[in-house]
Design an enzyme around this catalytic site. Sequence first.
Site, PDB file in Angstrom:
ATOM      1  N   ARG A 168     -10.110 -13.175   6.319  1.00 39.75           N
ATOM      2  CA  ARG A 168      -8.924 -13.735   5.661  1.00 39.75           C
ATOM      3  C   ARG A 168      -9.270 -15.017   4.901  1.00 39.75           C
ATOM      4  O   ARG A 168      -8.583 -15.399   3.966  1.00 39.75           O
ATOM      5  CB  ARG A 168      -7.856 -14.119   6.696  1.00 39.75           C
ATOM      6  CG  ARG A 168      -7.176 -12.963   7.382  1.00 39.75           C
ATOM      7  CD  ARG A 168      -5.970 -13.479   8.160  1.00 39.75           C
ATOM      8  NE  ARG A 168      -5.519 -12.563   9.189  1.00 39.75           N
ATOM      9  CZ  ARG A 168      -4.684 -11.545   8.994  1.00 39.75           C
ATOM     10  NH1 ARG A 168      -4.210 -11.321   7.794  1.00 39.75           N
ATOM     11  NH2 ARG A 168      -4.316 -10.759   9.986  1.00 39.75           N
ATOM     12  N   ASP A 189       0.873  -1.173   0.000  1.00 38.36           N
ATOM     13  CA  ASP A 189       0.000   0.000   0.000  1.00 38.36           C
ATOM     14  C   ASP A 189       0.917   1.231   0.000  1.00 38.36           C
ATOM     15  O   ASP A 189       1.229   1.789  -1.044  1.00 38.36           O
ATOM     16  CB  ASP A 189      -0.923  -0.070   1.213  1.00 38.36           C
ATOM     17  CG  ASP A 189      -1.960   1.028   1.235  1.00 38.36           C
ATOM     18  OD1 ASP A 189      -2.236   1.598   0.167  1.00 38.36           O
ATOM     19  OD2 ASP A 189      -2.506   1.332   2.314  1.00 38.36           O
ATOM     20  N   LEU A 192       7.087  -3.160   3.706  1.00 39.15           N
ATOM     21  CA  LEU A 192       8.013  -3.985   2.933  1.00 39.15           C
ATOM     22  C   LEU A 192       9.404  -3.360   2.839  1.00 39.15           C
ATOM     23  O   LEU A 192      10.410  -4.072   2.882  1.00 39.15           O
ATOM     24  CB  LEU A 192       7.429  -4.248   1.537  1.00 39.15           C
ATOM     25  CG  LEU A 192       7.963  -5.473   0.827  1.00 39.15           C
ATOM     26  CD1 LEU A 192       8.008  -6.699   1.718  1.00 39.15           C
ATOM     27  CD2 LEU A 192       7.142  -5.768  -0.410  1.00 39.15           C
TER      28      LEU A 192
HETATM   29  P1  IMP Z   1       2.004  -0.685   3.694  1.00 36.30           P
HETATM   30  O1  IMP Z   1       3.074  -0.624   4.758  1.00 36.30           O
HETATM   31  O2  IMP Z   1       1.168   0.557   3.685  1.00 36.30           O
HETATM   32  O3  IMP Z   1       2.542  -1.024   2.328  1.00 36.30           O
HETATM   33  O4  IMP Z   1       0.987  -1.778   4.121  1.00 36.30           O
HETATM   34  C1  IMP Z   1       1.304  -3.075   4.203  1.00 36.30           C
HETATM   35  C2  IMP Z   1       0.389  -3.855   5.107  1.00 36.30           C
HETATM   36  O5  IMP Z   1      -0.874  -3.173   5.394  1.00 36.30           O
HETATM   37  C3  IMP Z   1       0.016  -5.118   4.376  1.00 36.30           C
HETATM   38  O6  IMP Z   1       0.949  -6.138   4.627  1.00 36.30           O
HETATM   39  C4  IMP Z   1      -1.358  -5.411   4.911  1.00 36.30           C
HETATM   40  O7  IMP Z   1      -1.262  -6.184   6.085  1.00 36.30           O
HETATM   41  C5  IMP Z   1      -1.950  -4.065   5.236  1.00 36.30           C
HETATM   42  N1  IMP Z   1      -2.811  -3.568   4.121  1.00 36.30           N
HETATM   43  C6  IMP Z   1      -2.596  -2.561   3.268  1.00 36.30           C
HETATM   44  N2  IMP Z   1      -3.598  -2.421   2.400  1.00 36.30           N
HETATM   45  C7  IMP Z   1      -4.485  -3.391   2.704  1.00 36.30           C
HETATM   46  C8  IMP Z   1      -5.759  -3.768   2.137  1.00 36.30           C
HETATM   47  O8  IMP Z   1      -6.276  -3.218   1.157  1.00 36.30           O
HETATM   48  N3  IMP Z   1      -6.355  -4.832   2.727  1.00 36.30           N
HETATM   49  C9  IMP Z   1      -5.837  -5.504   3.789  1.00 36.30           C
HETATM   50  N4  IMP Z   1      -4.673  -5.185   4.336  1.00 36.30           N
HETATM   51  C10 IMP Z   1      -3.991  -4.130   3.799  1.00 36.30           C
END
Ligand code: IMP
Length: 183
Positions: free
Chosen positions: A170, A108, A113
């Site tokens: 999930r 997202d 990551l």
């Molecule tokens: P980031 O750090 O914003 O890239 O988010 C990563 C984590 O947020 C992912 O591993 C998910 O656990 C959670 N996440 C982000 N977007 C979604 C979504 O649309 N649905 C469910 N979980 C999400």
Amino acid sequence: MSNIDYLDYRIDKVLITEEQIKERIKELGKQITKDFKGKELTVVSILRGSFLFTADLCRSIDLDQKLDFMAVSSYGNATKSSGVVKVEKDLAESITGKNVLIIEDIIDTGLTLSHVLKLLKTREPASIKICVLCNKPSNLQQHVSVDYCGFTIGDEFVVGYGLDHKGYLRNLPYIGIVKPEYQ
Ligand code: IMP
């Protein structure tokens, strides 16, 4: 075909069907098998969201492989990552000198990551590649170089096939969008 063939009452619409997921995983598995030919793979699955994706993808990769798990959590509200990542469970084995494939559920903001990647690189693997089920480029804050991507999606909060909303949904076999009233 799974036995959940009805639409969960919290789901507005199915974005990616079970069949589409299966098809894409076959393609990804073929590609990864080809790219790593002759090498041993260490699959690093990021819990909890990638558990189903990992289970299916690793079976479509025809290579000698070890499987390890890392659990991370990102502090934030229900639908937004804060970027502060906590390692809740570390890998069981060393990845030094290994060919690592990280399997993640979704990118997202990219903050989770990029944090995991930075950490794992300090352990000096021979190589490190990333495979994500879904990529949401519209919210990206931290660029992460993705080697294998299942689906590129829009700015929507998705659930199912490992992805959760407040810990639920999930187990859905498809990827769907939650109705606004349940978000
Ligand atoms: P980031 O750090 O914003 O890239 O988010 C990563 C984590 O947020 C992912 O591993 C998910 O656990 C959670 N996440 C982000 N977007 C979604 C979504 O649309 N649905 C469910 N979980 C999400």
